[in-house]
Design an enzyme around this catalytic site. Structure first.
Site, short mmCIF file in Angstrom:
data_model
loop_
_atom_site.label_atom_id
_atom_site.label_comp_id
_atom_site.label_asym_id
_atom_site.label_seq_id
_atom_site.Cartn_x
_atom_site.Cartn_y
_atom_site.Cartn_z
CB CYS A 92 -4.37 -2.89 6.16
SG CYS A 92 -3.44 -1.68 7.41
CB THR A 143 6.67 -2.37 6.57
OG1 THR A 143 6.86 -1.41 7.72
CG2 THR A 143 6.20 -3.44 6.56
CG HIS A 173 0.19 4.70 4.88
ND1 HIS A 173 -0.22 3.73 3.85
CD2 HIS A 173 0.80 4.10 5.87
CE1 HIS A 173 0.52 2.62 4.00
NE2 HIS A 173 0.97 2.78 5.49
CE1 TYR A 220 -0.85 2.32 7.93
CE2 TYR A 220 -1.03 2.27 10.33
CZ TYR A 220 -0.32 2.13 9.31
OH TYR A 220 0.63 2.18 9.03
CB CYS A 265 -0.94 -0.18 1.23
SG CYS A 265 -1.29 -1.41 1.81
FE1 SF4 Z 1 -0.76 -1.56 3.88
FE2 SF4 Z 1 -1.28 -1.56 6.35
FE3 SF4 Z 1 1.07 -2.38 5.92
FE4 SF4 Z 1 0.32 0.26 5.53
S1 SF4 Z 1 0.37 -0.88 7.59
S2 SF4 Z 1 1.46 -1.13 3.91
S3 SF4 Z 1 -1.92 0.25 4.93
S4 SF4 Z 1 -1.15 -3.26 5.47
FE FE Z 2 2.27 0.77 7.77
#
Ligand code: SF4
Ligand code: FE
Length: 483
Positions: free
Chosen positions: A299, A191, A292, A296, A104
């Site tokens: 996700c 990440t 972002h 949230y 994402c």
């Molecule tokens: Fe995707 Fe959630 Fe990971 Fe951000 S925290 S990259 S929105 S899965």
């Molecule tokens: Fe994140």
């Protein structure tokens, strides 16, 4: 090739020589490393689901730019329906992985860059939007995973980027050449970086006129010289080396973070999306963070669905499911989780077009969404731990369960309802442990707090967007106050 299969994705990452370090050593084969592989599997799910007819509408979209069917993670949102579908897709992926699936950040960076480069070009006659579109089409056509790197290490928080004792504490340009720039710095908490083909780098905060060298945004592939990653430690990470599936809790999926270092990395001119236009740094940050924060609301809700389910299964397995307080706790968890989803859908439904034509979420509602995410998952975890009971953290390990002497003893004494095996009871408790305290807690708890910006960052945005002056006017009108 517009869509890769999961297997093709894994092999495409295997082909990229990345410089990755963990436990003081260079990782020679990250794709097959037992600590790193679960995080790669999470991203793989974004490819696997896109191949399934039942998820085609959510996971893919016909690109208005290429006319080809592309993965939604490389799409530029063109409507409020696109924005809502994005959140629904993220909830689905959270449900399927119970982890951060990482892709994402690139999608959110795409949309922030698309809108912002357009406005920078309009003011300065630069060609950042064309640069970005060329990069975007390349990613769409090849179905690439792109990381978004924003968070600088920041050093002394009381000092501006240019005023730091060590200039590298914010990523910046150290050399300007006719064919591009050379940058130095590091981005924290990345990440998904080791599972990405490309990385988009963005400034981390608003910049003043003295921060010109720090107002830099660009994209480079992961095998760029001078780019390397140091993997972050997670609670219980080495359980993955023990070969015990049950003890890991979620053996197939996970997320991994890395400190990402740019040691004199060269960026060619056509990969630069911002270069010294300091007043646009804040806009890029605000938009990326807004998208972002919307993310949230999808996700974390999907992961919450798994955690609520796990708590309910734990209650089934120990015979407590009919207790009214257990039922009420599950209702409370659901209420909290769906409230997060409401925010994700609401900020999407209230989206509006930007000057470039893509759609932006409602920033106030997206910030309210993320502010709730800094709180509700903690309460959901607390209730899950309440229902799970202490066994979640005191149960013997899988090796003891397999031992000829200890196994039958564990089986006898740790059984709940007699129709369910002790092994299954412990499997569900280990999953709850993983989500509340183990490797996945990075994604469900601490990332809920700090990912997409720490709570105070949302409060600043809420105070800016909340329009208190208008609220005062409303009150004065009702109270017949004339000034
Ligand atoms: Fe995707 Fe959630 Fe990971 Fe951000 S925290 S990259 S929105 S899965
Ligand atoms: Fe994140």
């Amino acid at each position: 090739m517009a869509l890769m299969t999961g297997e093709q994705y894994i092999e495409s990452i295997r082909k990229i020589p990345m410089e990755i370090y963990m436990f003081g050593k260079k990782v020679e084969n990250p794709v097959d490393n037992p600590i790193l592989r679960p995080s790669l599997n999470s991203v793989r799910m974004t490819y696997d689901l896109a191949q399934m007819p039942e998820y085609q509408d959510l996971m893919t979209v016909v690109s208005p730019d290429t006319g080809e069917r592309i993965n939604r993670f490389t799409h530029i949102h063109r409507s409020t329906e696109d924005l809502r579908n994005k959140v629904k897709m993220q909830r689905l992926l959270g449900q399927k992985t119970a982890a951060c699936f990482q892709r994402c950040v690139g999608m959110d960076a795409f949309n922030a860059e698309y809108a912002t480069t357009f406005e920078v070009d309009k003011k300065y006659g630069t060609s950042y939007h064309e640069n970005f579109k060329k990069f975007m089409l390349y990613c769409q056509e090849n179905d690439l995973t792109v990381d978004g790197a924003m968070t600088d290490t920041k050093g002394d928080r009381s000092k501006a980027p240019h005023a730091q004792d060590d200039p590298d504490l914010f990523l910046h340009v150290v050399e300007r050449r006719p064919d591009g720039v050379v940058v130095c710095g590091a981005k924290a908490h990345q990440t998904g970086i080791i599972n990405s083909h490309e990385v988009i780098v963005m400034p981390t905060q608003s910049m003043g006129p003295d921060d010109k060298d720090y107002a830099i945004s660009f994209a480079v592939p992961l095998n760029t010289e001078g780019l390397f990653m140091i993997i972050g430690r997670q609670s219980c990470d080495t359980r993955k080396l023990e070969g015990t599936e049950i003890d890991v809790g979620n053996s197939e999926f996970g997320g991994v973070e890395a400190l990402t270092v740019f040691d004199h990395v060269f960026v060619p001119n056509d990969r630069i999306f911002l270069n010294g236009e300091t007043e646009f740094a804040g806009m890029l940050v605000e938009r990326f963070a807004g998208y972002h924060r919307q993310s949230y609301g999808g996700c974390k809700v999907g992961v919450g669905d798994v955690l609520i389910g796990a708590a309910a299964v734990a209650a089934d397995f120990n015979g407590a499911a009919k207790a009214s307080h257990v039922k009420d706790k599950l209702i409370e968890m659901t209420h909290l989780n769906e409230t997060l989803y409401c925010c994700g859908i609401a900020c999407s439904a209230e989206g509006t077009p930007t000057e470039s034509g893509n759609y932006m979420i409602d920033l106030l509602l997206a910030n309210v969404c993320k502010q709730n995410v800094t709180r509700f998952p903690y309460e959901i975890v607390r209730l899950a731990e309440d229902i799970a009971g202490g066994l979640m953290v005191t149960a013997p390990g899988e090796a003891d369960m397999k031992d000829p002497k200890l196994g039958p003893v564990i089986d006898k004494y740790l059984r709940g309802v007699s129709s369910v095996s002790t092994e299954n009871r412990l499997r569900i408790l280990r999953l709850i442990e993983n989500l509340s305290l183990g490797t996945a807690a990075v994604g469900y708890r601490t990332e809920s707090m700090h990912g997409a910006g720490s709570p105070q960052a949302q409060r600043i945005m809420i105070s800016r967007q909340g329009n208190l002056a208008h609220k005062k006017e409303l009150a004065k009108a009702i109270a017949h106050i004339k000034e």
